[in-house]
Design a protein around this motif. Structure first.
Motif, mmCIF file in Angstrom:
data_model
loop_
_atom_site.group_PDB
_atom_site.id
_atom_site.type_symbol
_atom_site.label_atom_id
_atom_site.label_comp_id
_atom_site.label_asym_id
_atom_site.label_seq_id
_atom_site.Cartn_x
_atom_site.Cartn_y
_atom_site.Cartn_z
ATOM 1 N N SER A 111 -127.978 -46.577 -12.583
ATOM 2 C CA SER A 111 -128.617 -47.888 -12.690
ATOM 3 C C SER A 111 -128.301 -48.755 -11.475
ATOM 4 O O SER A 111 -129.174 -49.449 -10.939
ATOM 5 N N LYS A 112 -127.051 -48.704 -11.022
ATOM 6 C CA LYS A 112 -126.648 -49.499 -9.859
ATOM 7 C C LYS A 112 -127.385 -49.039 -8.608
ATOM 8 O O LYS A 112 -127.896 -49.855 -7.826
ATOM 9 N N ILE A 113 -127.463 -47.726 -8.406
ATOM 10 C CA ILE A 113 -128.151 -47.196 -7.218
ATOM 11 C C ILE A 113 -129.638 -47.506 -7.284
ATOM 12 O O ILE A 113 -130.259 -47.855 -6.269
ATOM 13 N N ALA A 114 -130.230 -47.424 -8.480
ATOM 14 C CA ALA A 114 -131.651 -47.752 -8.639
ATOM 15 C C ALA A 114 -131.911 -49.201 -8.261
ATOM 16 O O ALA A 114 -132.911 -49.524 -7.598
ATOM 17 N N LYS A 115 -131.020 -50.091 -8.662
ATOM 18 C CA LYS A 115 -131.173 -51.510 -8.344
ATOM 19 C C LYS A 115 -131.059 -51.739 -6.831
ATOM 20 O O LYS A 115 -131.790 -52.549 -6.245
ATOM 21 N N ILE A 116 -130.126 -51.017 -6.193
ATOM 22 C CA ILE A 116 -129.951 -51.131 -4.739
ATOM 23 C C ILE A 116 -131.193 -50.620 -4.008
ATOM 24 O O ILE A 116 -131.705 -51.261 -3.086
ATOM 25 N N LYS A 117 -131.702 -49.453 -4.437
ATOM 26 C CA LYS A 117 -132.899 -48.888 -3.795
ATOM 27 C C LYS A 117 -134.101 -49.801 -3.981
ATOM 28 O O LYS A 117 -134.912 -49.987 -3.065
ATOM 29 N N ASN A 118 -134.217 -50.384 -5.164
ATOM 30 C CA ASN A 118 -135.307 -51.296 -5.439
ATOM 31 C C ASN A 118 -135.247 -52.520 -4.525
ATOM 32 O O ASN A 118 -136.262 -52.982 -4.001
ATOM 33 N N ALA A 119 -134.033 -53.028 -4.308
ATOM 34 C CA ALA A 119 -133.862 -54.183 -3.427
ATOM 35 C C ALA A 119 -134.236 -53.831 -1.982
ATOM 36 O O ALA A 119 -134.866 -54.642 -1.279
ATOM 37 N N LEU A 120 -133.868 -52.635 -1.544
ATOM 38 C CA LEU A 120 -134.203 -52.202 -0.192
ATOM 39 C C LEU A 120 -135.713 -52.019 -0.006
ATOM 40 O O LEU A 120 -136.268 -52.391 1.026
ATOM 41 N N GLU A 121 -136.345 -51.475 -1.022
ATOM 42 C CA GLU A 121 -137.792 -51.244 -0.934
ATOM 43 C C GLU A 121 -138.595 -52.538 -0.941
ATOM 44 O O GLU A 121 -139.678 -52.614 -0.361
ATOM 45 N N ASN A 122 -138.063 -53.565 -1.583
ATOM 46 C CA ASN A 122 -138.776 -54.827 -1.709
ATOM 47 C C ASN A 122 -138.485 -55.816 -0.591
ATOM 48 O O ASN A 122 -138.950 -56.957 -0.629
ATOM 49 N N GLU A 123 -137.711 -55.383 0.388
ATOM 50 C CA GLU A 123 -137.413 -56.303 1.498
ATOM 51 C C GLU A 123 -138.643 -56.505 2.366
ATOM 52 O O GLU A 123 -139.402 -55.590 2.621
#
Length: 304
Positions: free
Chosen positions: A292-304
């Motif tokens: 869940s933590k990694i998914a949230k991090i990846k999501n934040a990177l993709e939405n930059e």
């Protein structure tokens, strides 16, 4: 060309930053730069909660116990060395993990430092002598007179910060705060701050358990060994200064342990106050799964 990325793992002490940093380093196949200023010193192990040998094997760390308590080492020194290490690591890694409980040291790497005037060593020596003779409180009062703005912001229980501010005030004749927030150097990487969030009761409980564990692992013996160096700045820190008071017969051992827990809780509160001001932090819950933590991090990177 893909821009280099620093993932800065932040949060209160004892909340699990080391564990998350290691998991992220393994996931991104990279290395870790520690920005925990208490863990720089090779003579201090138990009281600073340095990563275990097993953890250091799991992921390569830099700036763990790399200097002596006798060495002069500032946040400016760390900024230079850490940015140089980052540039070296970026030759073989697109992503590097930065982890630490020292907000100033994390921000020094990510944002750069303000440019302060040089202060003669004699000023620091005089201030250290004043602290030795009259106590930290006398320096706090002096800072309040010379720079009331910074007095309201600084961690007054940290002698390094108080003395550094007074050095600049005395050497320049200007408030330390007047040199803050100047134009900073540009970095060749982007940064994603990841903060670990938990209820205050959980943080405090973990702190209390960690202190008990440190005592079981031999923190008192470590403090006895380091007592002769108690006047060094590196040793004027939570976990050691309270036990020094016990060793000098000023308080009981139970009182010393209780003080360590109380002062560590206060430190955690100051850490959270520092990080709450940063609106760019992506907060993950303490009890979230790693996935869940990694998914949230990846999501934040993709939405930059």
């Amino acid at each position: 060309m893909k821009k280099n990325l620093v993932i800065a793992v932040v949060g209160a002490t004892a909340i699990g930053k080391t564990k998350l940093a290691i998991e992220l380093a393994k996931h991104f196949k990279t290395e870790i730069i520690s920005a925990d200023s208490r863990q720089f010193f090779k003579e201090m192990t138990i009281g600073t909660a340095v990563p275990s040998n097993e953890e250091l094997i799991e992921a390569k760390h830099h700036f763990i116990q790399h200097i002596s308590i006798k060495d002069a080492y500032s946040v400016g020194d760390f900024e230079k060395e850490a940015t140089a290490k980052l540039n070296q690591l970026f030759k073989s890694h697109n992503t590097v993990i930065l982890v630490g409980g020292s907000g100033m040291y994390v921000d020094a790497v990510v944002k750069g430092l303000d440019d302060f005037p040089e202060a003669p060593n004699s000023i620091r020596e005089e201030l250290n002598q004043q602290m030795k003779t009259n106590g930290l409180k006398s320096l706090q009062e002096l800072l309040k007179k010379k720079d009331p703005v910074y007095y309201e912001k600084v961690d007054l229980d940290n002698p390094h910060r108080v003395i550094r501010a007074l050095e600049v005030c005395i050497a320049s004749g200007k408030p330390f705060s007047s040199f803050l927030n100047q134009l900073k150097p540009q970095r060749n990487f982007k940064t994603l701050y990841v903060g670990i969030n938990a209820e205050r009761e959980i943080i405090y409980r973990r702190i209390n358990l960690r202190v008990d564990k440190m005592m079981q692992e031999g923190l008192l013996s470590e403090a006895k060994h380091l007592h002769q160096f108690k006047n060094l700045n590196a040793l004027n820190t939570i976990g050691y200064k309270e036990l020094f008071s016990y060793l000098e017969g000023k308080i009981s051992l139970d009182e010393a342990v209780a003080e360590i827990k109380k002062n560590t809780r206060r430190f955690a509160k100051r850490q959270l106050t520092w990080y709450r001001k940063n609106e760019n932090i992506i907060w993950v819950d303490f009890d979230d799964s790693l996935e869940s933590k990694i998914a949230k991090i990846k999501n934040a990177l993709e939405n930059e």
